[in-house]
Write a protein that holds these residues in place. Structure first.
Motif, mmCIF file in Angstrom:
data_model
loop_
_atom_site.group_PDB
_atom_site.id
_atom_site.type_symbol
_atom_site.label_atom_id
_atom_site.label_comp_id
_atom_site.label_asym_id
_atom_site.label_seq_id
_atom_site.Cartn_x
_atom_site.Cartn_y
_atom_site.Cartn_z
ATOM 1 N N GLU A 1 7.015 -32.289 -40.566
ATOM 2 C CA GLU A 1 7.329 -33.688 -40.234
ATOM 3 C C GLU A 1 7.859 -34.447 -41.442
ATOM 4 O OE1 GLU A 1 3.507 -34.886 -38.770
ATOM 5 O OE2 GLU A 1 4.236 -34.820 -36.697
ATOM 6 N N ASP A 2 7.394 -34.044 -42.628
ATOM 7 C CA ASP A 2 7.832 -34.728 -43.848
ATOM 8 C C ASP A 2 9.010 -34.025 -44.496
ATOM 9 O OD1 ASP A 2 5.746 -36.630 -43.724
ATOM 10 O OD2 ASP A 2 4.349 -35.127 -44.502
ATOM 11 N N LEU A 3 9.417 -32.888 -43.945
ATOM 12 C CA LEU A 3 10.482 -32.078 -44.532
ATOM 13 C C LEU A 3 10.197 -31.781 -46.005
ATOM 14 C CD1 LEU A 3 13.730 -33.531 -42.892
ATOM 15 C CD2 LEU A 3 12.588 -31.392 -42.383
ATOM 16 N N ARG B 1 3.310 -36.871 -53.047
ATOM 17 C CA ARG B 1 4.201 -36.197 -52.104
ATOM 18 C C ARG B 1 5.109 -37.175 -51.341
ATOM 19 N NH1 ARG B 1 3.912 -33.999 -47.194
ATOM 20 N NH2 ARG B 1 1.768 -34.662 -46.808
ATOM 21 N N ALA B 2 5.011 -38.465 -51.630
ATOM 22 C CA ALA B 2 5.908 -39.453 -51.013
ATOM 23 C C ALA B 2 7.350 -39.115 -51.395
ATOM 24 C CB ALA B 2 5.555 -40.857 -51.490
ATOM 25 N N LYS B 3 8.278 -39.457 -50.486
ATOM 26 C CA LYS B 3 9.671 -39.051 -50.692
ATOM 27 C C LYS B 3 10.295 -39.739 -51.902
ATOM 28 C CE LYS B 3 13.947 -38.725 -48.081
ATOM 29 N NZ LYS B 3 14.634 -39.440 -46.998
ATOM 30 N N LYS B 4 9.851 -40.924 -52.206
ATOM 31 C CA LYS B 4 10.377 -41.600 -53.390
ATOM 32 C C LYS B 4 9.273 -42.408 -54.038
ATOM 33 C CE LYS B 4 11.988 -45.838 -51.201
ATOM 34 N NZ LYS B 4 13.088 -46.691 -50.751
ATOM 35 N N VAL C 1 17.649 -43.629 -47.508
ATOM 36 C CA VAL C 1 17.367 -42.478 -46.644
ATOM 37 C C VAL C 1 18.563 -41.533 -46.598
ATOM 38 C CG1 VAL C 1 18.045 -43.710 -44.518
ATOM 39 C CG2 VAL C 1 16.472 -41.775 -44.375
ATOM 40 N N GLN D 1 7.360 -41.493 -34.840
ATOM 41 C CA GLN D 1 7.610 -40.162 -34.264
ATOM 42 C C GLN D 1 9.109 -39.981 -33.998
ATOM 43 O OE1 GLN D 1 5.438 -37.729 -33.872
ATOM 44 N NE2 GLN D 1 3.584 -38.861 -34.363
ATOM 45 N N MET E 1 10.906 -39.401 -37.328
ATOM 46 C CA MET E 1 10.705 -38.047 -37.857
ATOM 47 C C MET E 1 11.550 -37.035 -37.099
ATOM 48 S SD MET E 1 6.704 -37.790 -38.968
ATOM 49 C CE MET E 1 5.959 -38.680 -37.615
ATOM 50 N N GLN F 1 14.455 -34.697 -38.677
ATOM 51 C CA GLN F 1 14.317 -33.239 -38.552
ATOM 52 C C GLN F 1 15.500 -32.625 -37.816
ATOM 53 O OE1 GLN F 1 10.073 -33.041 -37.119
ATOM 54 N NE2 GLN F 1 10.226 -31.073 -38.143
ATOM 55 N N VAL G 1 4.509 -43.568 -48.491
ATOM 56 C CA VAL G 1 3.644 -42.427 -48.154
ATOM 57 C C VAL G 1 4.479 -41.341 -47.485
ATOM 58 C CG1 VAL G 1 1.544 -43.829 -47.914
ATOM 59 C CG2 VAL G 1 3.018 -43.447 -45.917
ATOM 60 N N PRO G 2 3.966 -40.104 -47.434
ATOM 61 C CA PRO G 2 4.667 -39.093 -46.635
ATOM 62 C C PRO G 2 4.848 -39.658 -45.227
ATOM 63 C CG PRO G 2 2.946 -38.058 -47.932
ATOM 64 C CD PRO G 2 2.766 -39.542 -48.088
ATOM 65 N N ILE G 3 6.007 -39.451 -44.655
ATOM 66 C CA ILE G 3 6.351 -40.142 -43.409
ATOM 67 C C ILE G 3 5.368 -39.800 -42.277
ATOM 68 C CG2 ILE G 3 8.054 -38.399 -42.788
ATOM 69 C CD1 ILE G 3 9.803 -40.626 -41.682
ATOM 70 N N SER G 4 4.748 -38.626 -42.343
ATOM 71 C CA SER G 4 3.771 -38.242 -41.319
ATOM 72 C C SER G 4 2.527 -39.126 -41.360
ATOM 73 C CB SER G 4 3.362 -36.773 -41.508
ATOM 74 O OG SER G 4 2.785 -36.587 -42.793
ATOM 75 N N HIS H 1 11.416 -49.261 -44.838
ATOM 76 C CA HIS H 1 12.492 -48.282 -44.944
ATOM 77 C C HIS H 1 11.890 -46.988 -44.413
ATOM 78 C CE1 HIS H 1 14.074 -51.448 -47.272
ATOM 79 N NE2 HIS H 1 13.513 -51.135 -48.412
ATOM 80 N N GLY I 1 12.598 -44.299 -42.820
ATOM 81 C CA GLY I 1 13.052 -42.923 -43.048
ATOM 82 C C GLY I 1 12.524 -42.333 -44.345
ATOM 83 N N ASP I 2 12.124 -43.202 -45.261
ATOM 84 C CA ASP I 2 11.560 -42.743 -46.531
ATOM 85 C C ASP I 2 10.043 -42.851 -46.579
ATOM 86 O OD1 ASP I 2 14.038 -42.189 -47.738
ATOM 87 O OD2 ASP I 2 14.313 -44.304 -48.249
ATOM 88 N N ASN J 1 8.532 -45.638 -46.719
ATOM 89 C CA ASN J 1 8.345 -46.771 -47.642
ATOM 90 C C ASN J 1 8.271 -48.056 -46.827
ATOM 91 O OD1 ASN J 1 10.616 -48.335 -50.056
ATOM 92 N ND2 ASN J 1 8.399 -48.385 -50.021
#
Lengths: 467, 467
Positions: free
Chosen positions: A113-115, A190-193, B163, B243, B246, B250, B352-355, B380, B382-383, B385
């Motif tokens: 889910e987080d790629l 592990r956050a994307k940014k 993103v 969801q 994500m 993906q 945070v991780p998007i999940s 934001h 997609g990130d 954030n």
């Protein structure tokens, strides 16, 4: 071979550390000549400088133990993946301990889910992609060799599809590393940014084992595209091919791979692979996206190529035909080996602004001829990055000297064009003289960082920084 | 206001340096109270700590002169763009000299074929994009405010389209900087990639003026896409919206922007902008590509949104309708200001991780309520954030204390989810306590780097690193 300067050895420290580590690691510490030479071994023309021992840790804690023992006795520590680096990165000019990450090869977690995913440094690129396939994911960085993720991180590797997916600097989210004092750190979450503090992740990426030993890597992943198409097209000149590349990128076509073979390279693959490609500069391309999108991308490139005199344009989404179109690139390495039997292909790389690429390749070819050498060019042309393979008899001191002269001139040429002496191979031992020519006073601050993080200079000594 | 701790002042040094700089810069050195307060001013709730003077250099050489004078007399130097940072980055807790880059606002070169450009630090984002438009190019990073490129670099800014296009770390190719000893360095050449030595570019990006003053920036550019489409869709819950996000990523849809407004935010913009959006979580999207590609991307998202219960899905490529669809986002800031007249909107950000995003936003809203505060979320998404805006009376010590308590809990929550206490606002003064909670021992090595590169601690003291 090119001579590698030895550095002073701390014999007492090495003997003491070896004794302690032998007790701790038993059979997982090896001192046989063959294994030591294999771990000093470099896929280059720089002479072998084997470490005194090779140790095979199984955990971050064991890596930390090794570093602590070596720190206490001022013994060099050289991290080792699978040894596919090209500039003497794993040589041991002052002796010391090679830390082989091969047994730290677990894929610790995948977060679809987080790629992203978390791996140990000894995981290889192909191992990771095999593991990910069933989940519809892939890790895009492809330097050619089946390198380890740890090694790719430490050398800031990139390769054929960096034009779309970036280099390791763009695809590492966070690292765990053992620092020179044996302390374990994590550089990010592990956050994307993140904008939390200094970017230690990017400082360790490309630090070639001189600032810390990478023990865990969090990587960005991509969804496997719905469709891929491949294309190829010949051009009258390298310049025309480069013009087509620039126009394609400016047009916003999100090309996934875009490789240039010069005429000499095409001749070599024609001979080796029994192909009948026109003996002229060749572009090979790959597009990723939906079925409709890759068709559109391919057609757009075809139109642009025609504007620049491209001929023999073909494209396909069929897997078998894609392999056929790219055969010239897949067979490239083996084809170069066949040109002058008995000679070794030495690869060097530079990277320039793409607007200077055609001129740089043209001058490269003149300089090869001026030194009476045989050489070929293959390029990650969308990035302005190309590799010259020179065929040399590594026992012929005269030819080695001329090849070194050529490499030096090529580096200086790239630097004079606002380019770099290495787009993706790294500095290692081989390119140390050029780093200062390229970045001048900045190397003083690199040295200050090295001294601050590794005051005893035990981490992979004799690499990156000039003496 | 939130109290900012003063640091010891070097009165003699400051007086001496001011005298020397006044002689050199004349009217370009200002000491009036209003201008000093404006340069200590932060768009946050942290109290103002003005510098002793503001100087307006016009060249790298003048910046180097300023730093040399301040280094000789151990006087703090604080670089200043336009002051849109949010965490007290430009405050002067130990006094010193604010270096306003506003007169270093030249676009030095644009290289359309290479898709890059070189600018001085005082160039603003909008100035750059206006300049680039005629050449069919744009610089994608958009943090909202019309910040300077220097400031965006120093704070590792990102924003709504990170993103797709990444953050400043992904879009800066090379820097020129004045280091703490007054020496000018370049961190890299203009080649698109390099593996030559330590990545000083990425070390300076996000260093918030604490390691060097950025005087020149080489940026990656993008071709203006042939087409853009905008879309919006409402969801029953934040979780359903996340969801859908994500799944879209993906699936490989290269979304350019993807913003989430929570229910409170939608209510605010409905009231302010006379909209009649369903009072439910809202996603706003933007797609870049060819006409066919943006149509396909929009449709794909629509299908995915439907799977997750999305309602009111609309998309368009028409410029006027695109503005209408995104009105909720464009008016967001002003809408939040209208909720509680007399109160100030304080923005904080985590990533945070998007999940984990939906859970983090849900808990965020509970924690706001627990403190008896009013707050809204825009993300934001997609990130992973998001920003929480809390409305506080900055003269109400009790409310300030509860807001601080909330921010602390939100940071700790994000960190506990493997996220970061700041996705894009930076550490500055405001988030210093959280850096160690997030990265632990790594901050020791950040401090070692700071000490190595700025041994006297003159560069923007009191920022990033914990005491």
């Amino acid at each position: 071979m090119v001579k590698a300067t030895p550095l002073p050895r701390n014999e007492t420290g090495i003997a003491t550390a070896l004794g302690i580590l032998k007790q701790q690691f038993g059979d997982r510490l090896q001192t046989g000549q063959a294994i030591r030479e294999q771990h000093g071994h470099t896929t280059t023309w720089i002479e072998n400088q084997p470490p005194d021992a090779v140790v095979f840790p199984r955990s971050t804690e064991e890596v930390a133990e090794i570093v602590k023992v070596c720190a206490a006795h001022r013994v060099p520590v050289i991290p080792f993946g699978v040894g596919t680096s090209l500039e003497g990165h794993v040589n041991a000019p002052a002796g010391g301990i090679s830390v082989d990450m091969g047994q730290m090869n677990q894929i610790l977690a995948v977060y679809p889910e987080d790629l992203n995913c978390v791996v140990q440094p000894g995981v290889t690129r192909e191992q990771l992609n095999t593991h990910l396939r069933d989940q519809g994911l892939f890790f895009p960085i492809d330097p050619g060799a089946n390198a380890t993720i740890g090694g790719m991180t430490a050398t800031r590797a990139s390769g054929t599809n960096a034009v779309r997916y970036g280099t390791m600097k763009d695809n590492v989210i966070a690292l765990e590393a053992v620092m020179a004092d044996g302390q374990v750190i994590k550089t990010a979450q592990r956050a994307k940014k993140s904008s939390a503090g200094y970017d230690l992740t990017r400082l360790l990426v490309g630090s070639e084992g001189t600032l810390g030993l990478i023990t865990r890597i969090t990587l960005r992943l991509q969804g496997i595209p719905e469709a891929m198409s491949s294309a190829r097209c010949s051009f009258e000149t390298v310049d025309a091919a480069c013009q087509a590349v620039m126009a394609t990128i400016q047009y916003g076509v999100p090309v996934a791979r875009m490789e240039l073979l010069d005429t000499a390279s095409v001749s070599a693959v024609n001979a080796y692979s029994k192909l009948d490609l026109p003996e002229a500069p060749l572009l090979l391309l790959e597009f990723h996206g939906s079925e409709a999108s890759v068709a559109e991308q391919s057609a757009t490139f075809g139109d642009i190529a025609e504007d620049f005199g491209g001929t023999g344009f073909e494209w396909t989404t069929n897997a078998e035909d894609r392999t056929r179109l790219w055969k010239a690139r897949h067979d490239y390495y083996w084809a170069t080996m066949q040109i002058s039997p008995g000679k070794t292909g030495i690869a060097t790389d530079v990277c320039v602004p793409i607007s200077r690429l055609a001129e740089c390749v043209a001058r490269n070819n003149e300089m090869i001829a001026e030194q009476g050498l045989v050489g070929l060019v293959v390029g990650h042309v969308g990035d302005g990055n190309f590799h010259t393979t020179i065929l040399v008899d590594t026992e012929d001191a005269g030819e080695i000297a001329r090849a070194e002269e050529f490499v030096g001139r090529l580096n200086d040429l790239a630097i004079s064009m606002d380019g770099t002496c290495t787009g993706e191979h790294g500095i290692g031992q081989g390119k140390r003289p050029y780093l200062t020519r390229e970045l001048g006073a900045a190397t003083q601050y690199m040295a200050a960082i090295k001294a601050a993080l590794d005051p005893e200079g035990i981490l992979n000594p004799g690499k990156i920084l000039p003496d």
